[in-house]
Design a protein around this motif. Structure first.
Motif, PDB file in Angstrom:
ATOM      1  N   ASP A 103     -38.279  54.716 -39.131  1.00  0.00           N
ATOM      2  CA  ASP A 103     -39.634  54.653 -39.675  1.00  0.00           C
ATOM      3  C   ASP A 103     -40.286  53.333 -39.306  1.00  0.00           C
ATOM      4  O   ASP A 103     -41.241  52.899 -39.918  1.00  0.00           O
ATOM      5  N   LYS A 121     -41.518  57.076 -30.285  1.00  0.00           N
ATOM      6  CA  LYS A 121     -42.265  55.865 -30.627  1.00  0.00           C
ATOM      7  C   LYS A 121     -41.650  55.117 -31.804  1.00  0.00           C
ATOM      8  O   LYS A 121     -42.156  54.074 -32.206  1.00  0.00           O
ATOM      9  N   ASN A 122     -40.588  55.639 -32.353  1.00  0.00           N
ATOM     10  CA  ASN A 122     -39.995  55.038 -33.543  1.00  0.00           C
ATOM     11  C   ASN A 122     -38.781  54.178 -33.197  1.00  0.00           C
ATOM     12  O   ASN A 122     -38.081  54.418 -32.205  1.00  0.00           O
ATOM     13  N   LYS A 158     -42.202  50.964 -36.535  1.00  0.00           N
ATOM     14  CA  LYS A 158     -42.969  51.053 -35.293  1.00  0.00           C
ATOM     15  C   LYS A 158     -42.952  49.741 -34.510  1.00  0.00           C
ATOM     16  O   LYS A 158     -43.201  49.733 -33.306  1.00  0.00           O
ATOM     17  N   ASN A 196     -43.593  49.406 -40.788  1.00  0.00           N
ATOM     18  CA  ASN A 196     -43.273  50.833 -40.755  1.00  0.00           C
ATOM     19  C   ASN A 196     -44.490  51.645 -40.331  1.00  0.00           C
ATOM     20  O   ASN A 196     -45.570  51.105 -40.082  1.00  0.00           O
ATOM     21  N   ASN A 197     -44.306  52.946 -40.235  1.00  0.00           N
ATOM     22  CA  ASN A 197     -45.385  53.806 -39.733  1.00  0.00           C
ATOM     23  C   ASN A 197     -46.551  53.930 -40.693  1.00  0.00           C
ATOM     24  O   ASN A 197     -47.598  54.461 -40.329  1.00  0.00           O
TER      25      ASN A 197
END
Length: 567
Positions: free
Chosen positions: A290, A274-275, A292, A313-314
């Protein structure tokens, strides 16, 4: 725009016509004379259309090439394609016919100084004298502005030819795919290897037409960009160079060049699970895994526009990198609005908004509840608690915080604004001069297919007011509908009537329904009005004179059923 010693000129567009003005805005070529005018070319010539014919003029409107052509295009290497009697030929800048009118297509002379030529449904290439360099016997041909070669198709297979007409390969390729060269051009070999297909498999060729990557080596092979190519095998992606060497292992879930509309970035976006990670145009990482999500946009730098990415980012924090891979705004914001081609945008931190530039410099402190802007609006509408004002890109106040709401008007968004004050609406300019009094319960902005005027409501009654603040139709109707320049439908007390643009009654307000066919859809002048009284329909002209005493319900249903079912 063409510059002389004293003047510069700029094209202007009217309704179905074009003209030119000088640097002072003075008319040099008036509107309503030429249906189309091209920009002034390097020789001071202007391609023009008038009365259904094409020719060339100069800025003084001297006719350089007479208006005798059904179609005419721009010059390339001194010749322009022209159409006469359904056939194409080529003329020079003096208007002399150099290549006779016998071809079935329009084309231009590109890098090879060859033009595509079609005769009897077959294609080939001719030079600037009209001589067939590549015989006119093929199903398709292709050329571009970058490569010193052309392609031709025979029996569904493509081959390469030199600019002199020498066949360089066999007719063996099902497809030859160009690569991106710049914002306007594509190339086969000038940005890497050339992608070709044969029997459902893909290979890459070098300039010598040798297979650097053999057919079937990869399941997916994208066109090269900046000397690197995206490939995939068994569902995993990687990147190769012009020698066919793997420069990024074939192990990622997905790789792409981020694309927005027709623009494609030189950067690589790599997906692993998912990254997402971004690589620069040489394949080196510019972010960690990092990220998304990302959004591509553009900002205005000191001298020109630049593309950039807004990254999330996440942790849900947002920052940016430029399209050349430079980290610009750190991951310290909850939200960064698109720059939309400007140098400043709004950002959110700790639930408050402010203005920042493309380098992350704070222009306006992050202490406001809301900031609004849009692509072609050069200001920023700012809300703090229950008050709204406007600031410029330097953070200077343009309109005071004396209003409950401010909205740019669609026809002059940088100079006029619909404002709300003490619960009422009006229009002001950027100097806060009142253009339309702030006394209406409602005022319209853009209305699809609507009039130039604003719809306004006052004390529950509707009317029209001009952009300059003059009453066009007084606010004395329950409802008002405008879709043409002849008559206006109005409603009072549940009954319908019509008025003209001077508010004179045409059909008294006593009818159960009034209908007409929308001129925009029919493309015909409005000439018949359908009126319902005592449950029966009759028709009139636009002055109210009866045309037909009885109109059937069937006809009304056929013409207006789609409208009536919603009433």
């Amino acid at each position: 725009m063409k510059t002389s010693e004293f003047e510069t000129f700029e094209r202007v567009m009217g309704e179905n016509s074009w003209g030119f003005v000088n640097q002072n805005g003075e008319v040099v070529i008036p509107l309503n004379k030429y249906k189309f005018l091209n920009p002034i070319d390097e020789e001071g010539m202007i391609l023009a259309q008038s009365n259904g014919k094409s020719g060339y003029i100069n800025i003084k409107q001297d006719t350089l090439i007479p208006f005798i052509y059904d179609d005419l295009s721009v010059f390339s290497h001194g010749l322009a394609p022209a159409k006469k009697n359904d056939k194409y030929g080529y003329i020079d800048r003096k208007g002399k016919v150099v290549i006779p009118f016998k071809y079935e297509n329009e084309s231009h002379f590109y890098k090879c100084k060859l033009a595509r030529a079609k005769l009897n449904g077959k294609y080939g290439f001719i030079d600037q004298s009209g001589y067939e360099i590549v015989p006119i016997q093929f199903e398709k041909v292709r050329s571009n502005k970058i490569d010193s070669l052309v392609c031709a198709m025979k029996d569904g297979k493509w081959a390469f030819f030199s600019c002199s007409g020498e066949q360089l390969t066999e007719f063996e390729y099902d497809k030859i795919t160009e690569s991106y060269f710049d914002d306007r051009n594509y190339t086969y070999f000038e940005r890497g290897l050339c992608r070709v297909e044969k029997n459902g498999k893909v290979a890459y060729l070098n300039k010598d037409f040798k297979e650097v990557v053999n057919f079937g080596t990869y399941d997916i092979a994208e066109p090269f960009r900046n000397y690197l190519g995206i490939v995939a095998k068994k569902g995993k992606y990687g990147i190769i160079d012009t020698l066919g060497n793997v420069v990024l292992p074939i192990k990622y879930d997905f790789i792409e060049h981020p694309t927005e509309y027709s623009n494609e970035s030189d950067l690589f976006a790599i997906k692993k699970g998912k990254n997402i990670q971004l690589l620069d145009n040489t394949g080196n990482p510019i972010t960690d895994f990092d990220i998304k999500e990302f959004e591509w946009d553009s900002y205005k730098g000191k001298k020109s526009h630049h593309r950039y990415f807004v990254l999330t980012n996440n942790s849900g924090m947002v920052g940016t990198v430029s399209d050349n891979g430079a980290n610009e705004i750190p991951f310290e914001y909850q939200e960064i609005k698109p720059f939309d081609g400007k140098s400043v945008t709004s950002a959110k931190r700790n639930e408050k908004y402010g203005l920042i530039d493309y380098k992350g410099k704070i222009i306006l402190p992050l202490e406001y509840d809301e900031i609004y802007s849009q692509k072609f609006f050069k200001y920023y509408v700012i809300r703090k608690t229950d008050k709204v004002g406007v600031s410029d890109k330097e953070g200077n106040q343009v309109i005071s915080f004396d209003y409950q709401n401010i909205t740019p008007v669609h026809y002059d968004s940088n100079n006029k604004f619909i404002v709300k004050q003490n619960g009422l609406f009006g229009v002001i300019d950027k100097d806060e001069n009142v253009i339309i009094p702030i006394e209406f319960n409602e005022i319209s902005n853009w209305v699809e297919y609507g009039p130039k005027e604003h719809f306004v409501t006052k004390n529950g009654k509707k009317g029209l007011i001009s952009r300059e603040g003059e009453i066009v139709i007084p606010t004395e109707y329950d409802e008002i509908w405008v879709d043409n320049s002849k008559i206006i439908k109005v409603k009072n007390g549940g009954l319908y009537g019509t008025i003209d643009w001077d508010n004179n009654i045409i059909h008294p307000i006593r009818y159960e329904q009034i209908l007409w066919e929308w001129p925009y859809l029919t493309q015909e002048p409005l000439d018949k009005i359908y009126v319902k009284e005592n449950g029966k329909y009759f028709s009139t002209d636009t002055s109210g004179k009866v045309i037909e005493q009885n109109v059937s319900e069937k006809l009304i249903d056929e013409k207006f059923g789609y409208l009536l079912e919603y009433e």
